[in-house]
Scaffold this motif. Sequence first.
Motif, PDB file in Angstrom:
ATOM      1  N   ALA A  60     -38.507  -1.714  -7.832  1.00  0.00           N
ATOM      2  CA  ALA A  60     -37.267  -1.975  -8.558  1.00  0.00           C
ATOM      3  C   ALA A  60     -36.280  -0.826  -8.404  1.00  0.00           C
ATOM      4  N   PHE A  61     -36.777   0.379  -8.226  1.00  0.00           N
ATOM      5  CA  PHE A  61     -35.848   1.513  -8.145  1.00  0.00           C
ATOM      6  C   PHE A  61     -34.970   1.423  -6.895  1.00  0.00           C
ATOM      7  N   ILE A  62     -35.461   0.768  -5.849  1.00  0.00           N
ATOM      8  CA  ILE A  62     -34.639   0.581  -4.654  1.00  0.00           C
ATOM      9  C   ILE A  62     -33.482  -0.353  -4.962  1.00  0.00           C
ATOM     10  N   ASP A  63     -33.761  -1.452  -5.663  1.00  0.00           N
ATOM     11  CA  ASP A  63     -32.684  -2.354  -6.069  1.00  0.00           C
ATOM     12  C   ASP A  63     -31.686  -1.641  -6.970  1.00  0.00           C
ATOM     13  N   ASN A  64     -32.168  -0.786  -7.860  1.00  0.00           N
ATOM     14  CA  ASN A  64     -31.265  -0.063  -8.756  1.00  0.00           C
ATOM     15  C   ASN A  64     -30.416   0.959  -7.998  1.00  0.00           C
ATOM     16  N   LEU A  65     -31.003   1.558  -6.979  1.00  0.00           N
ATOM     17  CA  LEU A  65     -30.218   2.460  -6.138  1.00  0.00           C
ATOM     18  C   LEU A  65     -29.121   1.706  -5.405  1.00  0.00           C
ATOM     19  N   ARG A  66     -29.416   0.494  -4.994  1.00  0.00           N
ATOM     20  CA  ARG A  66     -28.405  -0.304  -4.305  1.00  0.00           C
ATOM     21  C   ARG A  66     -27.244  -0.633  -5.241  1.00  0.00           C
ATOM     22  N   ILE A  67     -27.539  -0.827  -6.516  1.00  0.00           N
ATOM     23  CA  ILE A  67     -26.461  -1.033  -7.492  1.00  0.00           C
ATOM     24  C   ILE A  67     -25.567   0.203  -7.537  1.00  0.00           C
ATOM     25  N   HIS A 101     -44.447   6.875  -3.554  1.00  0.00           N
ATOM     26  CA  HIS A 101     -44.679   7.983  -4.491  1.00  0.00           C
ATOM     27  C   HIS A 101     -43.852   9.178  -4.029  1.00  0.00           C
ATOM     28  N   VAL A 102     -42.654   9.307  -4.566  1.00  0.00           N
ATOM     29  CA  VAL A 102     -41.786  10.431  -4.218  1.00  0.00           C
ATOM     30  C   VAL A 102     -42.113  11.583  -5.162  1.00  0.00           C
ATOM     31  N   PRO A 103     -42.632  12.687  -4.657  1.00  0.00           N
ATOM     32  CA  PRO A 103     -43.049  13.777  -5.545  1.00  0.00           C
ATOM     33  C   PRO A 103     -41.871  14.528  -6.155  1.00  0.00           C
ATOM     34  N   ARG A 104     -42.154  15.162  -7.277  1.00  0.00           N
ATOM     35  CA  ARG A 104     -41.108  15.935  -7.951  1.00  0.00           C
ATOM     36  C   ARG A 104     -40.565  17.029  -7.045  1.00  0.00           C
ATOM     37  N   ALA A 105     -41.437  17.663  -6.248  1.00  0.00           N
ATOM     38  CA  ALA A 105     -40.980  18.738  -5.367  1.00  0.00           C
ATOM     39  C   ALA A 105     -39.933  18.239  -4.383  1.00  0.00           C
ATOM     40  N   ALA A 106     -40.090  17.005  -3.916  1.00  0.00           N
ATOM     41  CA  ALA A 106     -39.101  16.442  -2.986  1.00  0.00           C
ATOM     42  C   ALA A 106     -37.765  16.249  -3.693  1.00  0.00           C
ATOM     43  N   GLY A 107     -37.813  15.796  -4.953  1.00  0.00           N
ATOM     44  CA  GLY A 107     -36.578  15.594  -5.694  1.00  0.00           C
ATOM     45  C   GLY A 107     -35.833  16.879  -5.942  1.00  0.00           C
ATOM     46  N   TRP A 108     -36.532  17.879  -6.485  1.00  0.00           N
ATOM     47  CA  TRP A 108     -35.846  19.134  -6.786  1.00  0.00           C
ATOM     48  C   TRP A 108     -35.510  19.905  -5.510  1.00  0.00           C
ATOM     49  N   THR A 160     -30.142  12.205  -0.877  1.00  0.00           N
ATOM     50  CA  THR A 160     -31.019  11.036  -0.727  1.00  0.00           C
ATOM     51  C   THR A 160     -32.388  11.301  -1.344  1.00  0.00           C
ATOM     52  N   LEU A 161     -32.962  12.457  -1.064  1.00  0.00           N
ATOM     53  CA  LEU A 161     -34.268  12.797  -1.642  1.00  0.00           C
ATOM     54  C   LEU A 161     -34.203  12.846  -3.163  1.00  0.00           C
ATOM     55  N   PHE A 162     -33.161  13.495  -3.672  1.00  0.00           N
ATOM     56  CA  PHE A 162     -33.057  13.629  -5.120  1.00  0.00           C
ATOM     57  C   PHE A 162     -32.893  12.279  -5.798  1.00  0.00           C
ATOM     58  N   LEU A 163     -32.038  11.424  -5.253  1.00  0.00           N
ATOM     59  CA  LEU A 163     -31.810  10.120  -5.867  1.00  0.00           C
ATOM     60  C   LEU A 163     -33.062   9.241  -5.762  1.00  0.00           C
ATOM     61  N   LEU A 164     -33.775   9.310  -4.656  1.00  0.00           N
ATOM     62  CA  LEU A 164     -35.020   8.538  -4.540  1.00  0.00           C
ATOM     63  C   LEU A 164     -36.011   8.954  -5.619  1.00  0.00           C
ATOM     64  N   TRP A 165     -36.176  10.263  -5.796  1.00  0.00           N
ATOM     65  CA  TRP A 165     -37.105  10.732  -6.832  1.00  0.00           C
ATOM     66  C   TRP A 165     -36.601  10.363  -8.227  1.00  0.00           C
ATOM     67  N   LEU A 166     -35.311  10.600  -8.473  1.00  0.00           N
ATOM     68  CA  LEU A 166     -34.750  10.355  -9.798  1.00  0.00           C
ATOM     69  C   LEU A 166     -34.907   8.887 -10.189  1.00  0.00           C
ATOM     70  N   PHE A 167     -34.573   7.991  -9.276  1.00  0.00           N
ATOM     71  CA  PHE A 167     -34.622   6.568  -9.606  1.00  0.00           C
ATOM     72  C   PHE A 167     -36.062   6.068  -9.677  1.00  0.00           C
ATOM     73  N   GLN A 168     -36.942   6.596  -8.835  1.00  0.00           N
ATOM     74  CA  GLN A 168     -38.335   6.176  -8.955  1.00  0.00           C
ATOM     75  C   GLN A 168     -38.943   6.677 -10.260  1.00  0.00           C
ATOM     76  N   ARG A 169     -38.559   7.865 -10.682  1.00  0.00           N
ATOM     77  CA  ARG A 169     -39.135   8.454 -11.892  1.00  0.00           C
ATOM     78  C   ARG A 169     -38.583   7.810 -13.162  1.00  0.00           C
ATOM     79  N   PHE A 170     -37.277   7.493 -13.189  1.00  0.00           N
ATOM     80  CA  PHE A 170     -36.654   7.067 -14.438  1.00  0.00           C
ATOM     81  C   PHE A 170     -36.078   5.647 -14.416  1.00  0.00           C
ATOM     82  N   PHE A 171     -35.895   5.071 -13.241  1.00  0.00           N
ATOM     83  CA  PHE A 171     -35.224   3.768 -13.174  1.00  0.00           C
ATOM     84  C   PHE A 171     -35.999   2.779 -12.307  1.00  0.00           C
TER      85      PHE A 171
END
Length: 388
Positions: free
Chosen positions: A22-29, A254-261, A306-317
Amino acid sequence: MTTRPAPAPRPVPTAGDGRRLAFIDNLRILLTVLVVLHHCAVTYGTIPVWYFTEPAQDPTGLVLDLFVIVNQAFFMGMFFLISGLFVPGSADRKGGRRFMRGRLVRLGVPLLLFALLLRPLVTAGIYQEYASEVPYWLFYLVSWDPGPMWFVETLLVFCLAYVLIRRLGRRPEAPESPAVPAGPASRQGGAFPGAAAVAGFTAALIAATWAWRIIVPVGTAWPVVGLPTPYFLPQYALMFAVGVLAFRRGRLEHVPRAAGWGGLAMAAAGCALLPLSLDAPERVDPLTLQALVDPVYEGLFAVGTTLFLLWLFQRFFDRQGPLARFLSDNAYGVYFLHPLVLVGGGMLLSGWQAPALAKFAVLGAIALPVCWAAAQGLRSLPYAERVF
């Protein structure tokens, strides 16, 4: 009595166990919102590359220009990455020929509709300046370009390239079959790329961008082909390839936190180079260090964001309620219709004297809900859901 055909199922990226991402669909929004706001910004900034513009007469126009420049550095590349995620599973299920027929419908039909129906409407104001000199048919041909639909045009080419590469890479004794499922048995989730892989990809993107801009410098446009920013083509192609490979290997499950930050740090490092990019002359000798500023800034910012948004949206959205599903289902229709909404809204606001930033904010606040409502109306038409 006639019945409406059932809409074709909208392809969605899934995890190895079949769960919808679902986070991919939310990123597309989010990216669709950025597209609309991007064109709101060029309406009132000082970069006159839209169907209706009111160039800023106050300093806030520079804020809009900065938003456009920063947004341009990553958002369409990320759109191509997400689009790449949808390609392999659909091609596996349908086979190359049937997959391309479907792409011609889903991408080619909107491109044709924009050219025949929407483009005459959004260019009507421009034509008024030349109406006494040339007939409309000549103006239409001479000024031809697909507008924002350059994205679906380019994506169609990328999909065809994928199918051809896939066919060339297949063993002769393994004929193409439309019945290959994309699921746990054919695709297992893999580890997210490590720091070395991310650094290697970023370096490759920077090098490819630098080399490409020797031939296609910043500011080049391909109006007939339709690309307004062909100097970003290496980013678009490489991001699409990343999307394809990420699906194949389950890299985004599974996008790790280290990739996001780490991505956020990369984006910040890229932003640190932005002042040097803004101060650069219009034409730069490609063999100087100055020529590397833009590729390095854009590469770091695009990959990092891109990395940050992938992690952020997978973690919270990574979930969708009714509203998010509505926004997601209609995002493609919004992309198709938003030029008409923005041009109409800009004309309605043309008599209002206000700072450029204020007009941008008002037009955006009006256009976003109107775009989604119009897209829902479009998709309610017979057969429309098979395309949009």
